[in-house]
Design an enzyme around this catalytic site. Structure first.
Site, mmCIF file in Angstrom:
data_model
loop_
_atom_site.group_PDB
_atom_site.id
_atom_site.type_symbol
_atom_site.label_atom_id
_atom_site.label_comp_id
_atom_site.label_asym_id
_atom_site.label_seq_id
_atom_site.Cartn_x
_atom_site.Cartn_y
_atom_site.Cartn_z
ATOM 1 N N LEU A 46 0.811 -1.222 0.000
ATOM 2 C CA LEU A 46 0.000 0.000 0.000
ATOM 3 C C LEU A 46 0.844 1.272 0.000
ATOM 4 C CD1 LEU A 46 -2.737 -1.064 2.579
ATOM 5 C CD2 LEU A 46 -2.981 -0.894 0.105
ATOM 6 N N ARG A 47 2.162 1.133 -0.142
ATOM 7 C CA ARG A 47 2.997 2.333 -0.129
ATOM 8 C C ARG A 47 2.665 3.252 -1.300
ATOM 9 N NH1 ARG A 47 8.019 0.317 0.848
ATOM 10 N NH2 ARG A 47 7.725 0.658 3.059
ATOM 11 N N ALA A 48 2.337 2.676 -2.458
ATOM 12 C CA ALA A 48 1.991 3.491 -3.616
ATOM 13 C C ALA A 48 0.722 4.298 -3.358
ATOM 14 C CB ALA A 48 1.812 2.605 -4.848
#
Length: 584
Positions: free
Chosen positions: A248-250
């Site tokens: 979920l970093r993007a």
């Protein structure tokens, strides 16, 4: 000494996307920094360094630090170490802050970040993930905040970046190599004016620089009030899902960058314009799916031999007895065909010790992979006797203090114990041309690569795989710890086209040079797995160092040139016939 003036940010010609990405990180450092990938002379370093002069002051009224990490920096210089001045003057252990402490609250800049040694990359990853630098060495136990925006520049022609560090960059911009004539003229004139009078040139742009700093300050004040409606979250989630990003970093980075872009515009809500502007920079280095790419044409079922290039119905004038030979002889122009991996019995390859280049290759006595991992020198294997002691000893200051407690001057100097062993990288060059499709040669070669991968994984060694076929060279697996998912990656690999062996060897030689620049103690073992059927010239091929050429051709009378390739590379030659595989 008077500091050298940096080229003003506002005076750089072109590169509007890169300028915007850098400014967004100045507005909100939580975006995570910028990776700038591009050819030489594309203003990567100029813009990155110029950012320092326009950063607004913090709430405490100080300019955020802009710290440069040199490639040759030591681990102690990066993380901090024992303060030798206090040791000598006061005879007590104290912590001396390193570059991570200096960069806290600002920017850490790394030029040629893809050439950074693995030891420094590991330390950067730990600090970037936690925001805290922990030091446990030389009798020092210390921790301090280390929150910084990471800006890195790299030339993709000089090698890839480790995936773990790549994902730590919030945004990634890939600069184009082409520059128009008018833009070239403008750049040349600006550079000439700067070189003639740097101080005067900087003073001439001081007002514009100050205005840009003021606009950044205003955007920072607006940022907390920027709102996001439900449609923005859905747009980001669907975009990341379509791109096939991991984790979920993007999503988080996309949201932060879009808010920063809205604040840069002076808006109080995130609009579609903000989302679309930052989308390519967020997903460039994380995307695994390309929705706009047309699907590949259908291919034959796995294991089906390619059709003959003869007359109607695939018949050949040579009759049934020549079909297997003709399948291996199809060196060109076939669409990629899938061929499943073939499990092989345990195979022991000869050690990657190279004979004298230009002499006929000799099959060395086989040694076990365990012996190879131990790195023990054996007569006739060509290993350097001093390899185990390549690292020079370094003083152990804490041990020296303990040994000399109560004595001044010191009676003895203690040293760190030399590191034993060295990192090992297995580089595989895998022939995926059309000639490997006959007789399941490609499937058997895949099985051999799987064996190498399992051994490297068990030994915690590194692996990299380059495929050459389909008239090109492809990086099938970048340098990394040997992954457990390697069989799945190989299973999806198809074969076809010509055999660009020369290009594969040249690229491998460049990669090896680049890796050794990163880590002087790295041991690279290269495996060239091919049937030798290439029409390219073998003259002038560079040596790949410790190398084994694995000849997969099975014909009694070999049409390929595996042995000649091994001789040209100064490598060991190992024919991988069915009989040899059965004996293994």
């Amino acid at each position: 000494m008077t500091p050298v003036a940096e080229f003003p940010f506002v005076a750089v010609v072109g590169q509007p996307a890169l300028k915007t990405a850098l400014l967004l990180n100045a507005i909100d450092p939580r975006v995570g920094g910028v990776l700038i990938s591009g050819p030489r002379g594309s203003a990567k370093s100029t813009l990155a360094r110029a950012l320092a002069a326009i950063l607004p002051d913090t709430a405490e009224g100080r300019r955020p630090p802009f710290v440069t990490l040199p490639l040759g920096a030591s681990e102690e210089r990066l993380t901090g170490s024992l303060d030798l001045q206090r040791v000598l003057a006061e005879r007590e252990a104290a912590f001396q802050p390193g570059l991570l402490a200096r960069a806290d609250g600002g920017v850490l800049y790394v030029d040629e970040v893809n050439l950074l040694p693995d030891s420094l990359v590991d330390l950067l990853l730990d600090a970037a993930a936690s925001g805290v630098n922990r030091v446990e060495r030389d009798g020092i136990s210390h921790r301090h905040p280390a929150r910084f925006a990471l800006i890195g520049t790299m030339n993709p022609d000089e090698g890839e970046l480790r995936p773990q560090l790549l994902d730590r960059f919030g945004l990634c911009l890939e600069l184009e190599a082409s520059v128009g004539v008018e833009e070239r003229i403008a750049i040349l004139r600006q550079r000439e004016a700067f070189d003639r009078d740097p101080e005067g040139y900087v003073a001439h742009h001081a007002e514009a620089q100050a205005a840009l700093t003021q606009r950044l300050s205003q955007a920072q004040r607006v940022l907390p009030d920027v709102t996001t409606d439900a449609g923005v979250y859905e747009h980001i989630a669907r975009g990341c899902e379509a791109a096939g990003v991991e984790g979920l970093r993007a999503d988080v980075t996309w949201h932060r960058a879009a808010r920063a872009h809205a604040a840069w515009r002076g808006a109080t809500a995130v609009a579609r314009e903000d989302l679309e502007t930052v989308e390519p920079w967020v997903l460039a280095h994380r995307r695994t799916h390309h929705p706009d790419t047309p699907p590949s044409p259908p291919s034959s079922k796995p294991g089906t031999p390619p059709p003959s290039g003869g007359g109607a119905g695939g018949q050949t004038s040579g009759g049934q007895g020549n079909r297997a030979s003709d399948a291996q002889g199809q060196w060109g122009a076939m669409p990629p065909l899938a061929q499943p991996s073939v499990s092989l019995p345990a195979i022991t390859l000869p050690e990657c010790a190279a004979p004298t280049p230009g002499k006929a290759p000799v099959a060395a006595p086989a040694v076990s992979s365990a012996s190879a991992r131990r790195g023990g020198a054996r007569p006739g294997q060509g290993r350097s006797q001093g390899r185990a002691h390549r690292d020079a000893p370094r003083p152990d200051w804490f041990a020296t203090l303990i040994a000399n407690r109560g004595h001044w001057p010191w009676r003895e100097l203690r040293y760190r114990r030399a590191r034993r062993g060295q990192p090992v990288l297995h580089l595989v060059l895998l022939d995926t041309s059309a000639s490997t499709l006959g007789g399941q040669l490609l499937g058997r070669a895949k099985g051999l690569v799987e064996q190498l991968g399992r051994r490297a994984y068990a030994a915690r060694e590194q692996l990299a795989v380059l495929g050459f076929g389909n008239d090109g060279v492809t990086e099938l697996l970048p340098r990394c710890r040997a992954p457990k998912a390697l069989p799945e990656r190989l299973e999806a690999l198809g074969g076809g086209g010509g055999t660009p062996l020369r290009e594969a060897v040249l690229r491998a030689a460049r990669r090896i040079r680049q890796w050794r620049r990163q880590d002087a103690g790295l041991e690279v073992r290269t495996y060239l797995i091919t049937d030798g059927r290439t029409r390219q010239s073998l003259a002038g091929l560079p040596s790949l160092g410790e190398c084994v050429v694995v000849d997969t051709e099975e014909a009694a009378v070999k049409r390929g040139r595996g042995a000649l390739i091994a001789a040209q590379l100064g490598a060991r030659y190992h024919p991988l016939s069915r009989g040899a595989m059965a004996d293994g």
